[in-house]
Enzyme design. Structure first.
Site, PDB file in Angstrom:
ATOM      1  N   CYS A  55       0.729  -0.981  -0.123  1.00 18.95           N
ATOM      2  CA  CYS A  55      -0.107   0.109   0.251  1.00 18.95           C
ATOM      3  C   CYS A  55       0.952   1.295   0.102  1.00 18.95           C
ATOM      4  CB  CYS A  55      -1.281   0.029   1.345  1.00 18.95           C
ATOM      5  SG  CYS A  55      -2.210  -1.135   1.527  1.00 18.95           S
TER       6      CYS A  55
HETATM    7  N1  NAD Z   1      -2.217  -5.777   2.248  1.00 15.32           N
HETATM    8  C1  NAD Z   1      -2.927  -4.986   2.468  1.00 15.32           C
HETATM    9  O1  NAD Z   1      -2.795  -4.493   4.202  1.00 15.32           O
HETATM   10  C2  NAD Z   1      -3.716  -4.292   2.153  1.00 15.32           C
HETATM   11  C3  NAD Z   1      -4.008  -3.558   2.711  1.00 15.32           C
HETATM   12  C4  NAD Z   1      -5.401  -2.350   1.840  1.00 15.32           C
HETATM   13  C5  NAD Z   1      -5.692  -2.073   0.626  1.00 15.32           C
HETATM   14  N2  NAD Z   1      -4.966  -2.727  -0.490  1.00 15.32           N
HETATM   15  C6  NAD Z   1      -5.499  -2.788  -1.196  1.00 15.32           C
HETATM   16  O2  NAD Z   1      -6.132  -4.597  -1.937  1.00 15.32           O
HETATM   17  C7  NAD Z   1      -5.945  -4.948  -3.431  1.00 15.32           C
HETATM   18  C8  NAD Z   1      -4.898  -6.688  -3.096  1.00 15.32           C
HETATM   19  O3  NAD Z   1      -4.578  -6.138  -2.494  1.00 15.32           O
HETATM   20  P1  NAD Z   1      -3.571  -7.247  -1.422  1.00 15.32           P
HETATM   21  O4  NAD Z   1      -2.634  -7.734  -0.471  1.00 15.32           O
HETATM   22  O5  NAD Z   1      -4.635  -8.798  -1.140  1.00 15.32           O
HETATM   23  O6  NAD Z   1      -3.426  -8.313  -3.081  1.00 15.32           O
HETATM   24  P2  NAD Z   1      -2.862 -10.380  -2.621  1.00 15.32           P
HETATM   25  O7  NAD Z   1      -1.824  -9.851  -4.033  1.00 15.32           O
HETATM   26  O8  NAD Z   1      -2.195 -10.736  -1.303  1.00 15.32           O
HETATM   27  O9  NAD Z   1      -4.082 -11.237  -2.999  1.00 15.32           O
HETATM   28  C9  NAD Z   1      -4.595 -10.239  -4.626  1.00 15.32           C
HETATM   29  C10 NAD Z   1      -5.163 -11.944  -5.069  1.00 15.32           C
HETATM   30  O10 NAD Z   1      -5.978 -11.493  -6.361  1.00 15.32           O
HETATM   31  C11 NAD Z   1      -5.583 -12.512  -7.297  1.00 15.32           C
HETATM   32  N3  NAD Z   1      -5.597 -12.200  -9.282  1.00 15.32           N
HETATM   33  C12 NAD Z   1      -5.178 -11.499  -9.355  1.00 15.32           C
HETATM   34  N4  NAD Z   1      -5.690 -10.692 -10.997  1.00 15.32           N
HETATM   35  C13 NAD Z   1      -6.630 -11.883  -9.738  1.00 15.32           C
HETATM   36  C14 NAD Z   1      -7.826 -11.959 -11.244  1.00 15.32           C
HETATM   37  N5  NAD Z   1      -7.738 -11.639 -12.771  1.00 15.32           N
HETATM   38  N6  NAD Z   1      -9.042 -12.447 -10.595  1.00 15.32           N
HETATM   39  C15 NAD Z   1      -8.611 -12.987  -9.345  1.00 15.32           C
HETATM   40  N7  NAD Z   1      -7.982 -12.889  -9.079  1.00 15.32           N
HETATM   41  C16 NAD Z   1      -6.595 -12.655  -9.254  1.00 15.32           C
HETATM   42  C17 NAD Z   1      -4.141 -12.858  -7.137  1.00 15.32           C
HETATM   43  O11 NAD Z   1      -3.755 -14.711  -7.207  1.00 15.32           O
HETATM   44  C18 NAD Z   1      -3.957 -13.142  -5.871  1.00 15.32           C
HETATM   45  O12 NAD Z   1      -4.495 -13.782  -4.647  1.00 15.32           O
HETATM   46  C19 NAD Z   1      -4.883  -3.541  -3.609  1.00 15.32           C
HETATM   47  O13 NAD Z   1      -5.273  -3.604  -4.430  1.00 15.32           O
HETATM   48  C20 NAD Z   1      -4.165  -3.193  -2.345  1.00 15.32           C
HETATM   49  O14 NAD Z   1      -3.688  -1.920  -2.172  1.00 15.32           O
HETATM   50  C21 NAD Z   1      -3.916  -3.735   1.095  1.00 15.32           C
END
Ligand code: NAD
Length: 422
Positions: free
Chosen positions: A258
């Site tokens: 993030c």
């Molecule tokens: N990690 C954090 O602390 C956090 C906190 C707040 C917001 N976010 C936001 O949340 C979002 C996700 O982050 P995350 O940390 O969970 O990412 P992550 O990489 O842990 O998980 C994302 C998942 O999405 C899957 N994916 C990718 N493309 C896909 C598709 N087309 N269809 C289905 N699945 C698909 C991936 O295989 C993965 O399992 C981002 O926008 C991030 O900025 C993350």
């Protein structure tokens, strides 16, 4: 029926929250390995236990799938896919847009679609809406569209998903009402804003606020260090002010999916309206510089002991980007390890939560396994860098056994010539 797309650090805790409230949830992911693991009751994220998963699977409340045709059976579809930067630090929305195209293919009348991924203002209405309406159906009438930013704080035991208030912006009043009805079932409080754009901007403000403040204390740390002032002592004293001050702490840089990423989503979008984002970019510059600073402090400390970095054995403690979690994305430790290795140091790392580190796009040559943290290993190291302050570390033993410690997190309170705060 709730469909959560993207079963990562954000998607999985959300799945768990819906399941705990009695909903039936289908998790969608393109990563078949993750789908397989989940359906076998195996978790790959620390804060969801295998036991919990197995119970949900047994009760037939949950299943994971890579077959997106099942989207048509969902009442609400929530998108939690990655929103990274490309190699030129521009937003890479391909995951969000590809997912939207898939949803559009299977869209059913009456479905609610919510984007949770962090992104720039306009993504929901300018990027997703035209794709979803391309089949002729209209948002707010035939299906519903909203944006509600995820505020997950990995490793935070007091603020789990259900305890964090949720901001929601709907494309229309009906979209907003429906999204609110959904989230009111699972979170402590919902906050309604006038549009998806405002909700998207809210998330960016929250994260840029952190980035800028972290940069500010990092800059002050470097200034005060030259003046012989301990920034940590200063922060502690300043924190006694009962109003108008909020403590932020310096460190070896910033990490995670993030804070290092999201500010650049705004930087990119701001170009459209001819506004520079100098402040935001400056914060990025300072935070990005911090691993270089830590390395230079290590070189200096070794030099004082008549040693050079080339050939020195350096042990980095903690490769996850923050304490007590297993996420190494954008971790400053990776940069530190790579810089040290490039200059000829023999680098190893220990992290109880990250048994191996490889496959990083930015550091293709980095392939390491966590080494055991024995007294011998600590004694053999020419320098030990505390990069992540995991709670399980026994800092007394580390102080006893290591000959030189570079403490980037202020975990060692003892003052001694062999402990360098950096
Ligand atoms: N990690 C954090 O602390 C956090 C906190 C707040 C917001 N976010 C936001 O949340 C979002 C996700 O982050 P995350 O940390 O969970 O990412 P992550 O990489 O842990 O998980 C994302 C998942 O999405 C899957 N994916 C990718 N493309 C896909 C598709 N087309 N269809 C289905 N699945 C698909 C991936 O295989 C993965 O399992 C981002 O926008 C991030 O900025 C993350």
């Amino acid at each position: 029926m709730i469909g959560v797309i993207g079963l990562g650090y954000v998607g999985l805790p959300l799945v768990k929250t819906f399941l705990n409230k009695g909903f039936r949830v289908t998790g969608f992911d393109i990563d078949r390995k993750k789908v397989l693991m989940l359906n076998r009751g195996k978790s790959y994220i620390r804060h969801i236990s295998a036991d919990e998963l197995k119970t949900f699977l047994k009760n037939k409340k949950f299943r994971a799938t890579a077959d997106f045709r099942n989207l048509r059976y969902m009442d609400a579809i929530i998108i939690c896919v990655p929103t990274p930067l490309d190699s030129h630090k521009n937003p890479d929305l391909c995951f969000v847009l590809k997912t939207t195209e898939t949803i559009a293919r299977y869209l059913r009348k009456g479905q609610l679609v919510v984007l949770e991924s962090t992104t720039y203002p306009g993504t929901t209405e300018e990027g997703m809406l035209p794709i979803l309406e391309s089949g002729g159906w209209r948002a707010g009438h035939d299906f519903y569209l909203a944006y509600s930013p995820e505020r997950e704080n990995p490793g935070d035991k007091s603020y789990t998903t259900e305890k964090i208030p949720k901001v929601i912006g709907g494309y229309s009043k009906r979209c907003l009402r429906l999204a609110r009805t959904l989230y009111d079932q699972i979170v402590v409080r919902t906050i309604l804003v006038s549009s998806p754009k405002v909700a998207e901007a809210t998330k960016l403000l929250e994260n840029i606020f952190r980035s800028v403040n972290i940069a500010m204390v990092n800059e002050m740390k470097m200034i005060f260090e030259r003046m012989g002032i301990d920034i940590w002592e200063v922060i502690e004293a300043a924190s006694t002010k009962p109003f108008g001050f909020m403590p932020f702490h310096p460190g070896p840089g910033y990490g995670g999916h993030c804070i290092p990423v999201d500010p650049f989503y705004l930087t990119w979008k701001a170009k459209e309206v001819d506004r520079p984002t100098k402040f935001i970019e400056l914060a990025g510059e300072i935070n990005t510089f911090m691993p270089y600073y830590i390395v230079s402090k290590t070189v200096e400390a070794l030099n004082e002991r008549g040693k050079s970095l080339r050939g020195a054995r350096v042990l980095v403690l903690g490769i996850a980007y923050k304490k007590d979690i297993d996420d190494q994305r954008e971790s400053p430790s990776l940069k530190i390890i790579s810089l040290l290795s490039k200059q000829g140091a023999r680098v190893s790392y220990n992290d109880p939560y990250v048994p191996q580190s490889s496959g990083h796009r930015e550091y293709p040559g980095l392939k390491l396994k966590s080494v055991a943290l024995s007294p011998k290993r600590l004694k053999e190291a020419d320098a030990v860098i505390i990069a992540t302050d995991h709670s399980v570390y026994d800092y007394k033993k580390i102080v006893r056994d290591a000959s030189l410690i570079i403490d980037t997190r202020n975990v060692i309170k003892k003052k001694s010539p062999h402990i360098i705060k950096a």
